[in-house]
Design an enzyme around this catalytic site. Structure first.
Site, PDB file in Angstrom:
ATOM      1  CE  LYS A 185      -3.946  -2.199   0.133  1.00 17.24           C
ATOM      2  NZ  LYS A 185      -3.514  -3.600   0.050  1.00 17.24           N
TER       3      LYS A 185
HETATM    4  C1  PLP Z   1      -9.629  -3.138  -2.087  1.00 13.90           C
HETATM    5  C2  PLP Z   1      -9.068  -3.789  -0.861  1.00 13.90           C
HETATM    6  N1  PLP Z   1      -9.882  -4.051   0.164  1.00 13.90           N
HETATM    7  C3  PLP Z   1      -9.433  -4.611   1.297  1.00 13.90           C
HETATM    8  C4  PLP Z   1      -8.110  -4.960   1.455  1.00 13.90           C
HETATM    9  C5  PLP Z   1      -7.701  -5.646   2.717  1.00 13.90           C
HETATM   10  O1  PLP Z   1      -6.691  -5.013   3.416  1.00 13.90           O
HETATM   11  P1  PLP Z   1      -5.750  -5.884   4.407  1.00 13.90           P
HETATM   12  O2  PLP Z   1      -4.861  -6.708   3.528  1.00 13.90           O
HETATM   13  O3  PLP Z   1      -5.003  -4.845   5.183  1.00 13.90           O
HETATM   14  O4  PLP Z   1      -6.634  -6.706   5.263  1.00 13.90           O
HETATM   15  C6  PLP Z   1      -7.210  -4.673   0.412  1.00 13.90           C
HETATM   16  C7  PLP Z   1      -5.771  -4.948   0.524  1.00 13.90           C
HETATM   17  O5  PLP Z   1      -5.244  -5.967   0.403  1.00 13.90           O
HETATM   18  C8  PLP Z   1      -7.703  -4.101  -0.792  1.00 13.90           C
HETATM   19  O6  PLP Z   1      -6.887  -3.872  -1.821  1.00 13.90           O
END
Ligand code: PLP
Length: 351
Positions: free
Chosen positions: A164
């Site tokens: 990110k």
């Molecule tokens: C669009 C989207 N939603 C949710 C997530 C979930 O984030 P995390 O990996 O921090 O749980 C991500 C990232 O991987 C994402 O790109």
């Protein structure tokens, strides 16, 4: 980080509060609540919205699975509305057409850092009494109608996984414009503890979705560099656009317009309709360029097919785009020569 390690507080301390305050200011939201991941943040917003068994939650099929899973965790059924072929975000007309008596919420996604149609989605949600949740996990720093994502009102979730814009290793942040919701989220992420209660006083069913002080310290340091990071990613994306501009068959993501400014997350190209993506991937691999089939449709994942009987044809636009899109190497520190090499390799692979 070392200061935190030397301090007596490794969790639930002043550093995560500082990170939350700085983050809220950075995105222009009155409240920010740190959580252990973007997925955790989405889950908590579904809980806060009262999503439960028998409910439907409308979301995008062209996203990362977490934006649909968050509703399933609470026993609701995901309903996939199709996307717009240009922005790759939820098509508001398709959302409207998917609303039923059972719909409880809409989880919109700012895919690849491009803001979704917040105003249209918000008015649909208001008309039908639904909660709008903005999955902005990929969109830190993006702006919609001149204002940062997070500042518009619907509660939004940001993620800090290593790919990110900023990272804490694992981590996430929920922004909200409601003091009451921020209090509820703080309780829910902290095992349902009561506001004023003691360590073993639990007012509701909660979770351990806390972000610890060590990660919060990393987040604070990352936030200091946010503008520089966003600028470097913008510059790298602009370089790719220039390098790929005359590569036949490399369709670029839609450009910014007056209402939408992308925060660059991944660099995705769309190959020509009907092209052999697997052959392109193999040729790039042979030349040492790693790519990803980004993103597969969520409704066509094996567990979704098995559980809900979803199949091809449910969301034709998302399925068509998903078969054509390909993520190229992209990160904040990508080297200009590497980008030139990738562009030439893609040109050769498409010939
Ligand atoms: C669009 C989207 N939603 C949710 C997530 C979930 O984030 P995390 O990996 O921090 O749980 C991500 C990232 O991987 C994402 O790109």
């Amino acid at each position: 980080m070392l200061d935190v390690l030397r301090s007596p507080r490794l969790s639930l301390g002043p550093t995560s509060e500082q990170f939350e305050e700085a983050f809220a200011e950075a995105v222009g939201a009155p409240f920010a609540v740190s959580v252990s991941s973007g997925t955790a943040g989405l889950h908590l917003l579904c809980v806060a919205a009262g999503v439960g068994p028998g409910d439907e939650v409308i979301t995008s099929p062209y996203s990362f699975v977490a934006s649909a899973n968050c509703a399933i965790y609470e026993g609701a059924t995901p309903v996939f509305a199709d996307i717009d072929s240009v922005t790759l975000n939820l098509d508001p007309a398709a959302v409207e057409a998917s609303v039923s008596e059972r719909t409880k919420a809409v989880v919109a996604v700012d895919i690849y850092g491009y803001p979704c149609e917040l105003d249209e989605l918000r008015s649909i949600c208001e008309r039908h009494g639904l909660t709008l949740i903005d999955d902005s996990c990929e969109a830190l720093g993006a702006t919609y109608k001149g204002r940062t994502i997070g500042s518009h009102g619907p509660s939004a979730v940001f993620a800090f996984y290593p790919n990110k814009q900023i990272t804490t290793g694992e981590g996430g942040m929920v922004t909200t414009h409601s003091a009451e919701e921020s209090r509820l989220l703080r309780s829910l992420r902290n095992q349902g503890r009561a506001d004023s209660g003691g360590w073993l006083d639990h007012a509701r069913l909660g979770f351990n979705y806390r972000l610890d002080e060590i990660r919060a310290a990393i987040g604070l340091a990352q936030l200091d560099k946010l503008e520089e990071i966003l600028e470097r990613r913008r510059a790298a994306a602009a370089r790719y656009a220039e390098l790929l501009g005359d590569v036949p068959g490399a369709g670029l993501l839609c450009p910014d317009d007056d209402d939408h400014t992308r925060s660059w997350f991944v660099y995705v190209v769309a190959l020509p309709e009907g092209s052999d993506r697997e052959a392109v991937i193999s040729e790039l691999e042979r030349r040492g360029v790693q790519t990803a089939r980004y993103l597969p449709c969520i409704h066509l994942q094996s567990y979704m097919r098995e559980r809900y009987g979803f199949s091809e044809g449910l969301c034709p636009v998302a399925e068509r785009m998903s078969a054509r899109t390909l993520a190229l190497p992209f990160h904040t520190g990508i080297d200009e020569d590497d980008q030139a090499y990738v562009a030439e390799a893609l040109r050769a692979a498409l010939e």
